[in-house]
Write a protein that holds these residues in place. Structure first.
Motif, PDB file in Angstrom:
ATOM      1  N   UNK A   6       0.828  -1.206   0.000  1.00  0.00           N
ATOM      2  CA  UNK A   6       0.000   0.000   0.000  1.00  0.00           C
ATOM      3  C   UNK A   6       0.865   1.260   0.000  1.00  0.00           C
ATOM      4  N   UNK A   7       1.945   1.224   0.777  1.00  0.00           N
ATOM      5  CA  UNK A   7       2.792   2.413   0.857  1.00  0.00           C
ATOM      6  C   UNK A   7       3.451   2.725  -0.474  1.00  0.00           C
ATOM      7  N   UNK A   8       4.030   1.704  -1.115  1.00  0.00           N
ATOM      8  CA  UNK A   8       4.716   1.979  -2.380  1.00  0.00           C
ATOM      9  C   UNK A   8       3.708   2.312  -3.482  1.00  0.00           C
TER      10      UNK A   8
ATOM     11  N   UNK B 235       9.559  -5.033  -9.733  1.00  0.00           N
ATOM     12  CA  UNK B 235       9.459  -5.859 -10.946  1.00  0.00           C
ATOM     13  C   UNK B 235       8.147  -6.634 -10.978  1.00  0.00           C
ATOM     14  N   UNK B 236       7.636  -7.022  -9.816  1.00  0.00           N
ATOM     15  CA  UNK B 236       6.301  -7.660  -9.781  1.00  0.00           C
ATOM     16  C   UNK B 236       5.250  -6.649 -10.246  1.00  0.00           C
ATOM     17  N   UNK B 237       5.392  -5.392  -9.802  1.00  0.00           N
ATOM     18  CA  UNK B 237       4.472  -4.342 -10.250  1.00  0.00           C
ATOM     19  C   UNK B 237       4.559  -4.175 -11.769  1.00  0.00           C
ATOM     20  N   UNK B 238       5.758  -4.248 -12.329  1.00  0.00           N
ATOM     21  CA  UNK B 238       5.898  -4.167 -13.780  1.00  0.00           C
ATOM     22  C   UNK B 238       5.184  -5.325 -14.484  1.00  0.00           C
ATOM     23  N   UNK B 239       5.251  -6.530 -13.888  1.00  0.00           N
ATOM     24  CA  UNK B 239       4.514  -7.674 -14.453  1.00  0.00           C
ATOM     25  C   UNK B 239       3.016  -7.389 -14.490  1.00  0.00           C
ATOM     26  N   UNK B 240       2.513  -6.814 -13.391  1.00  0.00           N
ATOM     27  CA  UNK B 240       1.076  -6.512 -13.327  1.00  0.00           C
ATOM     28  C   UNK B 240       0.713  -5.436 -14.344  1.00  0.00           C
TER      29      UNK B 240
ATOM     30  N   UNK C 252       0.550 -17.596 -11.716  1.00  0.00           N
ATOM     31  CA  UNK C 252       0.860 -16.250 -11.233  1.00  0.00           C
ATOM     32  C   UNK C 252      -0.212 -15.809 -10.241  1.00  0.00           C
ATOM     33  N   UNK C 253       0.227 -15.182  -9.160  1.00  0.00           N
ATOM     34  CA  UNK C 253      -0.728 -14.724  -8.147  1.00  0.00           C
ATOM     35  C   UNK C 253      -1.146 -15.807  -7.198  1.00  0.00           C
TER      36      UNK C 253
ATOM     37  N   UNK D 112      -2.266  -7.957  -5.452  1.00  0.00           N
ATOM     38  CA  UNK D 112      -2.538  -6.611  -4.926  1.00  0.00           C
ATOM     39  C   UNK D 112      -2.422  -5.573  -6.042  1.00  0.00           C
ATOM     40  N   UNK D 113      -1.322  -5.622  -6.798  1.00  0.00           N
ATOM     41  CA  UNK D 113      -1.105  -4.606  -7.825  1.00  0.00           C
ATOM     42  C   UNK D 113      -2.071  -4.783  -8.996  1.00  0.00           C
TER      43      UNK D 113
END
Length: 846
Positions: A36-38, A91-96, A150-151, A162-163
């Motif tokens: 949540x913070x990032x 990098x997980x956020x980039x995947x999402x 994934x996930x 989450x993302x």
């Protein structure tokens, strides 16, 4: 030497590069709080860049070191010494982001983001840009490859979910932003400082200097890191064959426990917080990788034994399994070192299953007998931690354990002491509620009934009820001692073992006369209860006769110490001294209350105080609040009236010289002062409301309905509903009597959990001043005093100021009055508001 350079995720990931998370790093462990913070930071940055495209947001540093395997050409390989949690998350956020754009905008985005930031497309062996630790690798690869896995249900999977969800809800935000804006903010707007070591630098030393405080890594993490720093050649093989299976077998806390237990075998004084430093000092003496690998093999073997201790169902021998199950149920983790030693002895071939089962029975007996005589916690940790190092190694292991526990002042009750003290010690006030219930369940099991009852669903019943009615007072009056009142006899008998049983017939028993209780108990499938139903009356002689019979069954079931057992005082005068030392000014107690606390009669208590200097002895009065006629000060020459001293301390006397009964400290409260009744804690997972989502909530309502009138039951349920409406939650105790905690803050709150009161189905609304005294903001005594004064405005409630460190209460019947209930709710709203304090910003703490 190191170099530092400010960069972005684009600068880190573009080009043919690979970042390896070393074996000595912890697994991915960020939670939703960090997600949540990032995410909030990224969203705010995306909004800022709409007006100021060059805006950036600094998110910390990344410490890198050139990989020892990196050559002069090809993929640039780096070890991630520090910052892997942040880099993995981004990098997980980039995947999402990639998957969202590919699905909702164009499939071309998948190839673009993969080739630029997530993979090295032309490198078969080093195709991943980021390579997490082995434990996280499969879950991470699933995200990068966008497979159906994934996930998943792991930390990496939770981050991806989450993302993905956050990206789906972007359009619903008050200030909508696009996924493309999010991508731009992540790739070029997040600023990092990349600190890169030079080839040949000791990477682990850099890592250790960053993390050796133990604040971000567990003791087990640090030990793992050190071990694999010592295994530069054998590390991968040892990790996959030994360490990873060990790590998967235990939680992080259990791993720390394993390494601490290994140390305690050598030195019982080692603290768990010193596990890493002590193990490191020991391992530092090893010279070769083979020596270090042998230690990991030994840890793996001990881990298999600890696994059996933590999960007794996995033990193959029935007798050993039963003892492990019982010791596990008892809930004393300080028995683990000796249990690990016993299983290790069997594993090494120096003890048989029969011998270690016998040794475990002696340990069980040690716990049970100490509880029965009121000494359950005294020096227990020191005694148990020293068993392994101090017991006689020349004896068979079971004999050695029994001999060690039998010698010195270890309070393992002899048969003679047990027979005497079971009659008088207030068993119900000793130890934990779960332990008291276990003793009664095990006694019932000793009957070997062919029609077993589900004992875990039963609760402890006081046959002579805790509230003395006129009818019960008349029954007790038949065999009173000289000058004894029914109330004093009740206090002396009500909590003793002879008066207790297990029952599921709460609705039929309650506070009813014995004739009605007999009928219900006669129907019971519990032999302990059926024995009581055979009696025509239930007074002192019957309770003591039953205590004698139970003592003989206990002696048969749990063998006691050897004849070497040292001389130990049968009467726990130390408990009396502790209770009196803690007795607050402005309060008083009675000789009978103290006698009931320690399992003796009022006269010996009086004799003790008359001849042994004891702190606060002047605060002990006769049952009616009268100073004893033969009271005298033990200080030479002192003649002042004890009533004047008590008045100066805050005790109120009426015109007849009787102290205010509201200021009297009862037997139960004396037990709190003496520290022999640990505060019950709520169940770990709070419940949203009564009767919803779990058996403990259901049990609370069942017990409340069975024991209270419809008016009181309805009033309590209304109160609970109102409490949850204003924002509070409900949690439940796990004892035989299922209590309900009014939670104003949960464990997850930055200030920790807090609750103002506990409701007991038996009829008590308990105000937990003792708990509040160490909880912000009610560690401020002025707030506790305001709460006391507020509650004292309720009709029928009088809580003395001297009880601000205890857990006083008032009857649930108070809530049946609608006006009183509304007033109580107003006070609870005030409490709830006080508990919702904002924590200071981190900047304020610098």
């Amino acid at each position: 030497m190191v170099t530092a350079q400010e960069t972005t995720l684009q600068g880190l990931l573009e080009g043919t590069r690979q970042y390896l998370v070393p074996l000595y790093q912890r697994t991915y462990s960020w939670t939703e709080l960090q997600f949540e913070r990032i995410w909030d930071d990224v969203c705010q940055l995306a909004r800022d860049r709409a007006d100021h495209p060059a805006a950036t947001h600094f998110i910390g540093s990344l410490v890198l070191a050139p990989s020892p395997a990196m050559g002069s050409v090809g993929v640039a390989e780096y070890l991630v010494v520090d910052g892997q949690q942040r880099l993995t998350t981004l990098t997980i956020l980039l995947c999402a982001i990639r998957d969202h754009l590919a699905e909702h905008v164009s499939p071309k985005h998948r190839l673009r983001l993969d080739q630029q930031y997530l993979t090295n497309p032309f490198e078969e062996q080093r195709w991943l840009k980021l390579v997490p630790t082995q434990a996280d690798r499969d879950a991470y690869v699933a995200c990068v490859k966008s497979t159906p896995q994934a996930g998943g249900d792991n930390a990496v999977g939770r981050a991806y979910r989450f993302f993905a969800k956050a990206l789906d809800t972007l359009g619903a935000a008050e200030e909508p932003i696009t996924v493309q804006q999010i991508e731009s903010a992540v790739i070029t707007g997040l600023a990092l400082v990349a600190i890169t070591a030079k080839p040949g630098d000791n990477v682990y030393r850099i890592f250790e200097s960053l993390n050796n405080t133990g604040l971000t890594l567990t003791q087990a993490d640090l030990l793992r890191n050190y071990i694999f720093m010592r295994l530069p050649n054998r590390g991968q093989a040892v990790y996959e064959s030994l360490w990873l299976p060990l790590q998967q077998r235990f939680t992080p806390t259990e791993l720390v426990l394993l390494f601490w237990l290994d140390l305690v075998h050598r030195d019982p004084k080692v603290k768990q917080t010193d596990t890493y430093s002590t193990q490191q000092a020991r391992l530092e003496k090893l010279r070769t990788e083979a020596d270090v690998e042998a230690e990991v093999q030994r840890f793996s073997r001990l881990g298999a034994l600890l696994r059996v201790i933590l999960h007794p169902a996995e033990e193959h021998d029935p007798a050993v399994r039963q003892r492990l199950e019982r010791l596990s149920a008892w809930g004393t983790t300080t028995v683990y070192p000796v249990l690990l030693h016993l299983l290790d002895r069997r594993d090494q071939g120096t003890a048989t299953s029969e011998q270690i089962a016998a040794a475990m029975l002696y340990l069980e007996s040690f716990f049970v007998r100490r509880l029965l005589i009121g000494r359950s916690t005294m020096n227990i940790n020191r005694i148990l931690l020293a068993v392994v190092t101090e017991m006689d190694r020349d004896l068979p292991v079971h004999e050695a354990v029994r001999k060690y526990l039998s010698t010195g002042r270890k309070h393992w009750a002899t048969d003679a002491s047990l027979r005497a003290l079971v009659r008088t010690i207030p068993f119900y006030l000793n130890g934990r509620a779960s332990q008291r219930s276990l003793v009664l369940r095990w006694l019932e099991e000793s009957h070997g009934s062919k029609e077993p009852v589900a004992l875990e669903k039963l609760t402890i019943e006081h046959v002579l009820p805790q509230t003395l009615s006129e009818e019960w007072a008349q029954m007790l009056a038949a065999d009173l001692d000289t000058d004894e009142t029914p109330g004093e006899a009740h206090d002396a008998l009500v909590h003793t073992l002879g008066n207790l049983t297990l029952t599921g017939y709460n609705s039929e028993l309650s506070n009813k006369p014995f004739a009605a209780k007999r009928t219900a108990l006669a129907k019971s499938g519990v032999q302990l209860s059926r024995d009581i139903a055979d009696r025509q009356r239930w007074g002192r002689s019957e309770i003591l006769t039953r205590a004698d019979a139970l003592a003989e069954r206990i002696i048969t079931s749990w063998p006691g110490p050897t004849e070497e057992s040292g001389n130990q005082s049968d009467v726990p005068w130390d408990v009396l001294a502790k209770a009196l030392a803690e007795l607050p000014a402005g309060s008083w107690t009675t000789y009978g209350d103290l006698a009931a606390l320690i399992g003796t009669a009022p006269q010996p208590v009086g004799n003790r105080l008359a001849n042994h200097p004891t702190l606060n002895a002047h605060r002990v009065l006769q049952a009616g609040g009268i100073v004893a006629g033969n009271f005298k000060w033990l200080e030479p020459g002192r003649t002042d009236d004890p009533r004047d001293v008590l008045r100066a301390e805050g005790v109120t006397f009426d015109q007849h010289g009787r102290a205010d009964q509201a200021q009297r400290i009862t037997v139960e409260e004396l037990a709190q002062l003496a520290g022999i009744t640990p505060e019950e804690l709520p169940e770990r997972a709070p419940r949203p409301g009564p009767g919803q989502g779990g058996t403990y909530a259901d049990r609370f309502i069942e017990q409340l309905t069975a024991r209270q009138s419809p008016a009181v039951t309805t009033a309590v349920l209304v109160l609970l509903e109102e409490w949850t409406t204003l924002g509070g939650t409900l949690s439940y105790g796990t004892g035989g009597e299922t209590s309900c905690f009014l939670m104003a803050r949960r464990r997850e709150h930055e200030l920790g959990s807090i609750w103002p009161a506990v409701i007991y189905p038996g009829g008590k609304f308990e105000v937990v001043f003792q708990h509040l005294s160490v909880r912000t903001p009610f560690d401020d005594v002025t707030l506790r005093e305001e709460l006391r004064q507020r509650l004292n405005q309720l009709p029928g409630v009088r809580i003395a100021a001297a009880k601000l460190t205890l857990r006083p209460g008032f009857p649930l019947t108070v809530l049946a009055d609608a006006d009183a209930r509304e007033a109580l709710l107003d006070h609870l709203r005030w409490f709830y508001d006080q508990a919702q304090l904002d924590t200071p910003d981190e900047a304020d703490l610098i």
